[in-house]
Each structure stands twice: as C-alpha cells, then as structure tokens.
Design a protein around this motif. Structure first.
Motif, mmCIF file in Angstrom:
data_model
loop_
_atom_site.group_PDB
_atom_site.id
_atom_site.type_symbol
_atom_site.label_atom_id
_atom_site.label_comp_id
_atom_site.label_asym_id
_atom_site.label_seq_id
_atom_site.Cartn_x
_atom_site.Cartn_y
_atom_site.Cartn_z
ATOM 1 N N TYR A 127 9.472 52.209 -4.437
ATOM 2 C CA TYR A 127 8.236 53.070 -4.186
ATOM 3 C C TYR A 127 8.137 53.680 -2.816
ATOM 4 O O TYR A 127 8.132 52.865 -1.763
ATOM 5 C CB TYR A 127 7.169 52.370 -4.632
ATOM 6 C CG TYR A 127 6.962 52.022 -6.058
ATOM 7 C CD1 TYR A 127 7.111 52.822 -7.127
ATOM 8 C CD2 TYR A 127 6.749 50.480 -6.352
ATOM 9 C CE1 TYR A 127 7.118 52.674 -8.456
ATOM 10 C CE2 TYR A 127 6.756 49.908 -7.426
ATOM 11 C CZ TYR A 127 6.949 51.065 -8.538
ATOM 12 O OH TYR A 127 6.712 50.535 -10.005
ATOM 13 N N LYS A 166 -1.942 58.999 -10.491
ATOM 14 C CA LYS A 166 -1.232 59.389 -11.569
ATOM 15 C C LYS A 166 0.090 59.969 -10.912
ATOM 16 O O LYS A 166 0.932 60.711 -11.922
ATOM 17 C CB LYS A 166 -2.138 60.741 -11.980
ATOM 18 C CG LYS A 166 -3.350 60.412 -12.439
ATOM 19 C CD LYS A 166 -3.757 61.820 -13.395
ATOM 20 C CE LYS A 166 -5.302 61.727 -13.675
ATOM 21 N NZ LYS A 166 -5.567 62.855 -14.442
ATOM 22 N N TYR A 167 0.508 59.484 -10.011
ATOM 23 C CA TYR A 167 2.017 59.996 -9.487
ATOM 24 C C TYR A 167 2.613 58.811 -8.692
ATOM 25 O O TYR A 167 1.782 58.034 -8.269
ATOM 26 C CB TYR A 167 1.698 61.329 -8.613
ATOM 27 C CG TYR A 167 2.935 61.820 -8.135
ATOM 28 C CD1 TYR A 167 3.992 62.215 -8.824
ATOM 29 C CD2 TYR A 167 3.213 62.010 -6.749
ATOM 30 C CE1 TYR A 167 5.078 62.844 -8.325
ATOM 31 C CE2 TYR A 167 4.094 62.794 -6.133
ATOM 32 C CZ TYR A 167 5.283 62.932 -7.189
ATOM 33 O OH TYR A 167 6.372 63.360 -6.889
ATOM 34 N N ASN A 168 3.712 58.851 -8.510
ATOM 35 C CA ASN A 168 4.538 57.655 -7.733
ATOM 36 C C ASN A 168 5.417 58.035 -6.902
ATOM 37 O O ASN A 168 6.412 57.552 -6.347
ATOM 38 C CB ASN A 168 5.191 56.665 -8.831
ATOM 39 C CG ASN A 168 4.677 55.225 -8.397
ATOM 40 O OD1 ASN A 168 4.312 55.060 -7.558
ATOM 41 N ND2 ASN A 168 4.742 54.328 -9.419
ATOM 42 N N GLY A 169 5.172 59.623 -6.150
ATOM 43 C CA GLY A 169 5.967 60.065 -5.238
ATOM 44 C C GLY A 169 7.284 60.532 -5.570
ATOM 45 O O GLY A 169 7.891 60.478 -6.540
ATOM 46 N N ALA A 170 7.650 61.379 -4.621
ATOM 47 C CA ALA A 170 9.013 62.200 -4.889
ATOM 48 C C ALA A 170 10.213 61.302 -4.417
ATOM 49 O O ALA A 170 9.934 60.469 -3.617
ATOM 50 C CB ALA A 170 9.094 63.348 -4.033
ATOM 51 N N PRO A 171 11.537 61.179 -4.926
ATOM 52 C CA PRO A 171 12.296 60.209 -4.853
ATOM 53 C C PRO A 171 12.625 60.233 -3.334
ATOM 54 O O PRO A 171 12.775 61.373 -2.676
ATOM 55 C CB PRO A 171 13.628 61.002 -5.544
ATOM 56 C CG PRO A 171 13.101 61.674 -6.555
ATOM 57 C CD PRO A 171 11.816 61.985 -6.186
ATOM 58 N N TYR A 172 13.117 59.217 -2.619
ATOM 59 C CA TYR A 172 13.289 58.939 -1.360
ATOM 60 C C TYR A 172 14.488 59.867 -0.939
ATOM 61 O O TYR A 172 14.313 60.522 0.167
ATOM 62 C CB TYR A 172 13.779 57.701 -0.985
ATOM 63 C CG TYR A 172 14.567 57.259 0.337
ATOM 64 C CD1 TYR A 172 13.684 57.311 1.570
ATOM 65 C CD2 TYR A 172 15.895 57.142 0.474
ATOM 66 C CE1 TYR A 172 14.359 57.243 2.702
ATOM 67 C CE2 TYR A 172 16.261 56.755 1.455
ATOM 68 C CZ TYR A 172 15.791 57.075 2.744
ATOM 69 O OH TYR A 172 16.079 56.874 4.064
ATOM 70 N N ASP A 208 6.683 66.661 -6.475
ATOM 71 C CA ASP A 208 7.872 66.971 -6.833
ATOM 72 C C ASP A 208 7.715 68.380 -7.223
ATOM 73 O O ASP A 208 8.818 68.782 -8.045
ATOM 74 C CB ASP A 208 7.898 66.063 -8.234
ATOM 75 C CG ASP A 208 6.825 66.417 -9.459
ATOM 76 O OD1 ASP A 208 5.894 66.936 -9.028
ATOM 77 O OD2 ASP A 208 7.429 66.618 -10.516
ATOM 78 N N HIS A 241 -3.633 61.503 -6.530
ATOM 79 C CA HIS A 241 -2.141 61.337 -6.197
ATOM 80 C C HIS A 241 -1.746 60.034 -6.276
ATOM 81 O O HIS A 241 -0.438 59.759 -6.955
ATOM 82 C CB HIS A 241 -1.945 61.886 -4.513
ATOM 83 C CG HIS A 241 -0.643 62.616 -4.628
ATOM 84 N ND1 HIS A 241 -0.156 63.890 -4.859
ATOM 85 C CD2 HIS A 241 0.345 62.287 -3.500
ATOM 86 C CE1 HIS A 241 0.955 64.032 -4.446
ATOM 87 N NE2 HIS A 241 1.292 63.231 -3.811
ATOM 88 N N ALA A 242 -2.471 59.111 -5.806
ATOM 89 C CA ALA A 242 -2.200 57.646 -5.893
ATOM 90 C C ALA A 242 -2.201 57.144 -7.374
ATOM 91 O O ALA A 242 -1.539 56.128 -7.653
ATOM 92 C CB ALA A 242 -3.080 56.983 -5.046
ATOM 93 N N ASP A 266 2.136 56.513 -0.776
ATOM 94 C CA ASP A 266 1.706 57.576 -1.680
ATOM 95 C C ASP A 266 1.703 59.161 -1.266
ATOM 96 O O ASP A 266 1.737 59.806 -2.123
ATOM 97 C CB ASP A 266 -0.048 57.210 -1.534
ATOM 98 C CG ASP A 266 -0.324 56.188 -2.393
ATOM 99 O OD1 ASP A 266 0.569 55.479 -3.097
ATOM 100 O OD2 ASP A 266 -1.476 55.733 -2.247
#
Lengths: 391, 391
Positions: free
Chosen positions: A71, A273-279, A105, A270-271, A74
């Motif tokens: 992950y 409903k979303y889990n971040g853009a890929p590393y 994203d 953001h925290a 955030d």
C-alpha cells in the motif's frame, strides 16, 4: 430498495462511450475501412525513455522481497509530492506544499469525485460547452447546474455568473474549445469566488500545451487563489499516461469553508475510498520531473502541437472557421453550413473514416461545432486532413 | 457554499490512517526500536515470477509505438474479464459473463463507490465489527446504518436483520474476525434479500484463503443470487497486488431494481468517474489466471496461512482466546482481562513494538478484541509471537 434516480437525468451513455460504440459498430460493418481516430483525446506516442527507465526499475523492485512495496501512503509517495511541489509550483512562484497535494489515478477520477465533499444544495456553474465529467457527476449527485455560455462572441471564455453560484468548474487551456484565459480574467474569477464564498475547481490538465507567454499555468498564480481554489492535474496529456493513470489534486490548507478545512475533508475521502496510485506508476511520474524527463515530455508536447498547427492550417485552407490549437491540443471547428454536429460526426465517420467529437456532446453551445485532437500519429493526421479535403 | 456535513459524523481519521500516524509518532520518538507490523493487512512477499514476467512484458509494450496502449476499455480489457469469468465463475459452476464484470483499481474503491448508485434513503446493514469502508462511505452519503452484531455467541456470523433493510454488506472470509459462512447460511441471506427486495454487497476479497471444503467462494454459488447480489474481488491478498492496485466488481444483468438495470447504472458510474486500471496492471492480473500464475499465488497464500497457524498456536499456548486464521489471513483474539482494545494496541506498540489493529476500530462489538494479520514475513511473525510471550 431505491436506486439513485438522479442517474436517470443523465444521457444513457457517457459521451466517449457513445462515440466508442458508434465507431465499433461502423468498424464491424465495414471491416475493410481503416479508421483514423482524432476523437477521444488519447495519446499515441510511447512513453519517453526516462519514464520507461524509471518504470522498469520500479517494476524490478516489486519482484524482490527487500524492495517490494505494498500500500502506498494515503496522499501519495513523498518523492512524487515533493517533485510536484517544487517543479509545478515553487518554480512558478506559487506557494503549495507537499501536504496540499493528493496523488491519484488521474484527473478524471478527481474531477468526478471532488464534488462529494460539498453539500448537495450548492449551485454549480460549468461552462457550455464542457468536459462532460464536471456536469454528469453533479447531475448524479442531484445538484442544480447553471451554465456559463462560451461562444465565439466571448472568445470561448465565460462571463462571471450573473447569479451567485457556490462551485465553479473552470478548465484552461480548455477542453473542448482549446481557448485559454488571461491571468487578468482568471483573477476576476478568483475575486468573484472570494466575494461570493465560492470554490473554484480548476482543471489544469492541458497546461503543458501553453505556448504563449502571459497565460497562467496554475490558478495559484492569481492573488488569493489559495483561499478559494482546488486545482487538478493530469499526467495523461503532458507525459502520455492515459494508459498508466496518474494525476493529482491540490487542496490548499487555506481553503476553509464553514470553519472546516477542505484539505482535511478531501484527505478523509481519499483515505476512505481510495488506496493510492501504484508505486511503479508514481515512480514513472517522478521521472517526468527529472531533467531528462522534462526534456523528453516537452519534445512530445511540441510534436503534438505540430499536429495542431497542421490541422489548423489544413482546415483554414479548406475554408473552415477554426479555433484553439495554439495553446491547446484541441481544434474546435465550426461545422459547415447548417449541419448538426452529430450529423457531421456521422459524415466524417462514414465518408472519410475519421473520428472526431461532436460539439453537442459537450453541451448546447457546442452544437454546430466539432472537436479534433492533435494526439494522433503525424502521418495519420496528415492523411485525415487529406480525407477531409476530398469530402 | 456548504460542505458535505455528513463527513462531520465520521471519526476524524480513517482507521488505518490513525494507526499509521500513531506508529509514525512512536517511531519518531524511538528511532532505535524495530517495529513489526501485523496491523494493516498489507502483504510482504514480492510479486510471483509469472506475474513479474507479464508485468515486464506489458511495460516493454508501453515503450514501443506499435504496442503502446492508452485509455483502457471502460469495463476493463476483455483478456482479463474473460479470464475472470472463466476461472473465478464458470469453473465454479457460477453463471457470470464478461460483460457483468467491471475491472477497477481495487476492492476498496469499489466498496466505497458502489453505494453511489443507490438512493440516499435506503437503510444499510453492516456487521459489527466491520471493515470501516462500508460504514464510513455510507455515513458520508448520509444513509441510516443498522448494525448486525457478530460475537463469539453467534460464531461471528450475523443473524438476519430483524427489521427490513435495503442494502446489506457481507464479507466472508471476514475481515476482521476471520470467520466464514456456510453455503446454507449464506443462502438464507440471499433468500432474505429476494423476499425483502434488498441488495447484498458481497466482499469476497479473501476467498483464496478458504482451506476447508463446503465454504462458498462466491455468493453466486447460492440459488437466486444473480438477482440480488453484487460481488467484489481484490487481487491484493491472493496475488500480492496491494501496491499494484487491481480489483473487480460483478454486477449481474439480472439485478434490476425499480425497472432499472444496476449493471447499466454501474457502467455509467464507471465510465463517468473512472478511467480504467493501467494496461500493465491488467496484464499482470491476467497472469494470475495462467497455470503458472495460479500455482505461484496458491503457494504464497499457503505460506501466509502457515503464519496464521503459527500465530493461532502461539497465542493459544499463551492462553489467549483465538478466532479466525483457518480460512482467513486474520487472527481475531480476545484482549486479556478488562483491557480496552486501543489500550492493548498501545501496550503492544510500546512494550513489544508489535503493531496490530484494535477491534474497537471496527465497531463497538470489536471492543475487547484485537486483529493480527498473517501477511507478515515468517521470521517477523515468529519474533512478534516471542515478544508477546515475553510481555
């Protein structure tokens, strides 16, 4: 059990889904025809070498236990938020800190989601014509929308709303018209928002295409914008990330409404409903801000802008009335005679096998206009113009 | 200008953001301490070789003009949707077609966004304890929530709601308790939904961790579920995609409410507010369904489940009351004595430098419980148990 009936106030299909489905149907019926797509604003150049290098390196890390990343933080990795704050803001004299930046994203998601932190009863103003996401997502939420007409009479730059509105969506360089706004005019919107307690959602997805001096690249170049504006950015058009997906939203800490920080509200959204853009994609995004990366993407932008010039000149030679294409990758042309814009769409698809976007798809004021994009392959763009000439 | 005041009914921070911030603070104050993280359910194994191969190949394509890919199709690439329909459904005897599958950037996004297609006035039922996203996103939308208690008395499987509810969120294998539901009990929920015109949102993110026979892997194994259930899947836990981001939602065409197809509504939402998962990630996802891919991810799951067994046994030996960890990567333990779960969190963080998740963060019925995950490194997991023993 009740459905969200606000959805029933939308047209059945999202504009670009509708276009894709018409093109698919035509292709299936005419498998021999070679179609040139200048409709949806999708890029055609491969990722530049410095971006590929960063992406490959990050992918390699995902295969090793010591360097694997799960992950993301955030708000996005600090390496990317720091680069954004430095290059896109500090170097332009805008005061935006990394903790005011939220990596996502893509700008489409942010455009669509940002309205959630506002009450349903706000009045929303969008331009007409408009990128459908601003309007559709507010229709889905049941908000009242007022339209700010953009016509050739006002140079496709809207007047300030006559009534008081709470949320304004602005997009410059504009999709679909390709128009830009001067700093002076943008300042008027900022002043309007300050006076009327409004928030401006400023979509800067196309700022890399500005070629002329004196045109603002960020709304935070205007005085007092930190207290009224959210800015959205995309990596799609400047760096070819349409298929990688990366964007960011800026929500300044000075933006406080009813005593509540919008930065904190958006952080909660953001925290949750979303889990971040890929590393790996964030590392590719970081490379856009390296010296080599900046050079490479500027070259791509210039090449696309050569297409824009090519389309502008060819259409002008054919006698079309043409707008945009100078500080934007979009050319906005007047459909000849009394023809409707969907009619012109069908004509181009059927007779020239060229796909564009009918102006009516962007709103009533778009009727009679048509959008072509500069994102095609150069040879395809030349051939498309040839086909239009032979119509 | 009004903000969405429903947000003010939330706790200030999303649970896992709160945990991250407490751990960060402790780390900053005790830079010499080495912390073992069994809190957030993040995987630690690198991507398996077949997935890496597919990812690298797809990245290579992004650097060549001929194979570059821009915007993905609205619902996801067919190659991935076909693989999902075949392996996750057809081979299990469930009738789900590729056009009922919507590829996304992860189950968290889908969990959070799916409520948008429903009216605000629906009554929502969630379990207590609950994965916070189901509850928080409905609080944000201003919906009334009723809780279905899951306690050791009912084996952490909820009773049918006593009152009529419109939307039910179910997650099995369960996060956080690790409990599973029998097909017979799940059928009762499907029957309840059919009788009460309700919709079930079924989160199957952990189905790969089921080890015992007779436990349903999909709600569509139940009769009539196509008419009442939406199912959500993740690639995070079965294939280690927490940092790559990929998931999918199934919205069957038979799911029609008030004469409107929920498949069509979700398609409209998906197309309007989202622009697809990255091509390279979808190719990595496809590899999860290859023969080599399936073998590799099953091996990873087994290794994580060895951690689960290890934690279960160690805690049992120490005299803890332990649940879960047999068909799920989560161990749900009773906090000793009268200690609160946040108190136990602080004790573990401060005295053992081990991070877990306090049960209260998942709801009132979670108070007095604590979640540990099996996703850690094996040696770290062994050392964490040693530290607990020495407490």
């Amino acid at each position: 059990m009740k459905i969200n009936k606000d959805y029933l106030n939308l047209s059945e299909n999202y504009l670009f889904s509708e276009i894709a489905s018409r093109v698919k149907k035509y292709s299936a019926e005419h498998p021999d025809k070679e179609i040139i797509r200048l409709g949806i604003g999708d890029v055609t150049k491969p990722l530049a070498t410095p971006i590929m290098d960063a992406l490959e390196k990050a992918v390699f890390e995902m295969g090793k236990k010591e360097t694997f990343r799960g992950y993301a933080p955030d708000r996005g990795y600090e390496f990317l938020r720091n680069a954004i704050a430095d290059v896109d803001y500090r170097k332009r004299g805008c005061e935006i800190s990394p903790d005011e930046i939220f990596v996502s994203d893509g700008a489409k998601s942010d455009c669509g989601n940002i309205q959630e932190i506002f009450d349903k009863d706000n009045v929303v103003a969008v331009t007409d014509p408009v990128y459908p996401v601003y309007a559709d997502t507010n229709v889905m939420a049941g908000r009242k929308i007022v339209y700010m007409p953009c016509t050739k009479d006002n140079g496709f730059v809207p007047e300030l709303p006559a009534e008081k509105v709470d949320i304004l969506y602005l997009c410059f360089p504009n999709n679909p018209t390709g128009a830009v706004i001067t700093k002076e005019n943008l300042q008027k919107f900022v002043d309007y928002a300050r006076k009327n307690d409004s928030v401006i959602i400023y979509d800067a997805a196309y700022e890399a295409y500005i070629t002329e001096p004196g045109i603002p690249h960020s709304i935070y170049e205007c005085e007092g914008a930190r207290e009224v504006a959210i800015e959205l950015h995309s990596f799609s058009k400047n760096a070819g990330f349409t298929g990688l997906r990366l964007g960011y939203a800026v929500v300044p800490k000075a933006l406080v409404k009813e005593g509540v920080s919008l930065n904190a509200l958006w952080a909660r959204r953001h925290a949750t409903k979303y889990n971040g853009a890929p590393y790996i994609v964030q590392r590719a995004g970081e490379a856009v801000y390296s010296m080599e990366g900046m050079k490479a993407v500027q070259k791509q932008v210039q090449e696309y802008m050569e297409n824009a010039t090519l389309i502008r000149n060819a259409l002008t030679d054919m006698g079309y009335e043409v707008y945009g294409g100078v500080n934007a990758p979009y050319i906005w042309l007047k459909v000849p005679g009394e023809m409707g814009s969907w009619e012109f769409f069908d004509l181009l698809l059927n007779k020239a096998n060229v796909v564009g976007t009918p102006g009516e798809g962007f709103g009533k004021c778009g009727e009679g206009y048509f959008r072509l994009t500069a994102f095609g392959d150069k040879n395809d763009t030349i051939r498309a113009m040839q086909r239009l000439k032979e119509l």
